[in-house]
Design a protein around this motif. Sequence first.
Motif, mmCIF file in Angstrom:
data_model
loop_
_atom_site.group_PDB
_atom_site.id
_atom_site.type_symbol
_atom_site.label_atom_id
_atom_site.label_comp_id
_atom_site.label_asym_id
_atom_site.label_seq_id
_atom_site.Cartn_x
_atom_site.Cartn_y
_atom_site.Cartn_z
ATOM 1 N N VAL A 185 42.721 40.595 38.433
ATOM 2 C CA VAL A 185 41.675 39.577 38.525
ATOM 3 C C VAL A 185 40.722 39.694 37.345
ATOM 4 N N VAL A 186 40.239 40.898 37.108
ATOM 5 C CA VAL A 186 39.402 41.171 35.938
ATOM 6 C C VAL A 186 40.197 42.056 34.989
ATOM 7 N N LYS A 187 40.241 41.640 33.743
ATOM 8 C CA LYS A 187 40.989 42.401 32.754
ATOM 9 C C LYS A 187 40.249 43.701 32.414
ATOM 10 N N PRO A 188 40.931 44.834 32.418
ATOM 11 C CA PRO A 188 40.265 46.078 32.000
ATOM 12 C C PRO A 188 39.674 45.909 30.600
ATOM 13 N N LEU A 189 38.433 46.339 30.449
ATOM 14 C CA LEU A 189 37.718 46.108 29.203
ATOM 15 C C LEU A 189 36.941 47.362 28.821
ATOM 16 N N THR A 190 37.203 47.879 27.641
ATOM 17 C CA THR A 190 36.454 49.017 27.117
ATOM 18 C C THR A 190 35.449 48.504 26.104
ATOM 19 N N VAL A 210 37.743 37.258 33.199
ATOM 20 C CA VAL A 210 38.641 37.044 34.347
ATOM 21 C C VAL A 210 39.990 36.556 33.833
ATOM 22 N N SER A 211 41.054 37.080 34.395
ATOM 23 C CA SER A 211 42.401 36.666 34.012
ATOM 24 C C SER A 211 42.586 35.172 34.270
ATOM 25 N N ALA A 212 43.256 34.505 33.355
ATOM 26 C CA ALA A 212 43.431 33.056 33.457
ATOM 27 C C ALA A 212 44.132 32.655 34.748
ATOM 28 N N ASP A 213 45.079 33.475 35.207
ATOM 29 C CA ASP A 213 45.822 33.106 36.409
ATOM 30 C C ASP A 213 45.041 33.326 37.694
ATOM 31 N N ALA A 214 43.834 33.913 37.606
ATOM 32 C CA ALA A 214 43.016 34.122 38.798
ATOM 33 C C ALA A 214 41.921 33.073 38.948
ATOM 34 N N VAL A 215 41.664 32.293 37.893
ATOM 35 C CA VAL A 215 40.524 31.377 37.906
ATOM 36 C C VAL A 215 40.654 30.322 38.989
ATOM 37 N N GLU A 216 41.802 29.671 39.088
ATOM 38 C CA GLU A 216 41.945 28.590 40.062
ATOM 39 C C GLU A 216 41.815 29.102 41.491
ATOM 40 N N SER A 264 40.136 39.348 49.460
ATOM 41 C CA SER A 264 40.269 38.072 48.755
ATOM 42 C C SER A 264 40.162 38.300 47.245
ATOM 43 N N LEU A 265 40.380 37.229 46.490
ATOM 44 C CA LEU A 265 40.181 37.317 45.052
ATOM 45 C C LEU A 265 38.721 37.611 44.711
ATOM 46 N N ASN A 318 34.207 43.816 43.708
ATOM 47 C CA ASN A 318 34.285 45.247 43.989
ATOM 48 C C ASN A 318 35.367 45.994 43.217
ATOM 49 N N GLY A 319 36.111 45.288 42.378
ATOM 50 C CA GLY A 319 37.187 45.913 41.626
ATOM 51 C C GLY A 319 36.663 46.865 40.554
ATOM 52 N N SER A 320 37.466 47.861 40.224
ATOM 53 C CA SER A 320 37.034 48.902 39.290
ATOM 54 C C SER A 320 36.769 48.356 37.886
#
Length: 263
Positions: free
Chosen positions: A9-14, A35-41, A81-82, A88-90
């Motif tokens: 859902v969220v791309k890992p980002l350093t 946010v990953s493009a495939d999670a937006v909709e 949910s998404l 709450n995702g890491s």
Amino acid sequence: MPVPDRATVVKPLTLTDSEVHFYAAQGFLCLPGFVSADAVEGLRTEVFEVLDANGVSRESLARATKTADKLRQCPQYLADSLLDSLINGSATLDVASRLIGGRAIRYLPFTAVKAGGGGGTFHLHQDNNYTRHDPALGSINIWVALEDMTPENGCLQIMPGSHREQLDSRTSDDGDSHRQVDVDPLHCLPIRMRAGDAVAFSRWTVHGSGPNSTDRPRLAYALQYHREDVRWYDKDTDTWRALVDTPKFATPPVTHLGPSTSS
């Protein structure tokens, strides 16, 4: 709809040291492709479902009819949910933790939806004009665009470098419960975003949004976090309380949507 792994859902980002320095110096940081493009909709669908379950239908958001349509806010979200993954995702927590300089703890996530057809101005303010946090820079808002954001649909506006002090505020020009600070709007930068982009800012950063003059609602989601040492000011008792011990809001995921839900 299958729920993807939280990491998708969220791309890992350093974040680089220079990005963290820019945030500290300017009070905000743009996060393209957060946010990953495939999670937006899927996130858009869930936002509509949350609002609909709480009395704000998708149809009503097509055209503003009242002052409240300038920003429809609701903190509910379903477990697994998404939105749960986004909040709450890491990957999200890691970015928030890096920018506030300590472990990020969920504060208040909410929908940030402005109705189409004239959803009004959300006046310039600081988040700390509502509930005061101390230290204010130990808390953060990560504002996620769920569609392309432009001045025409009421994109976020931010005043760079405005995060250095608490400003006096007053009741907004709309006469509602929202706050407003008196600053020159020409000093604010419209934050143009693509769907999936985010922008992070502090509780002292002056921000707001213009009216939505398009024919469709503007969808975004606000993620708020705080560091472990942050206190909040309880006006009712005139005391400062540690957020980790006495949270101002209870915002865990729920099992059912709607105003009467208790879980």
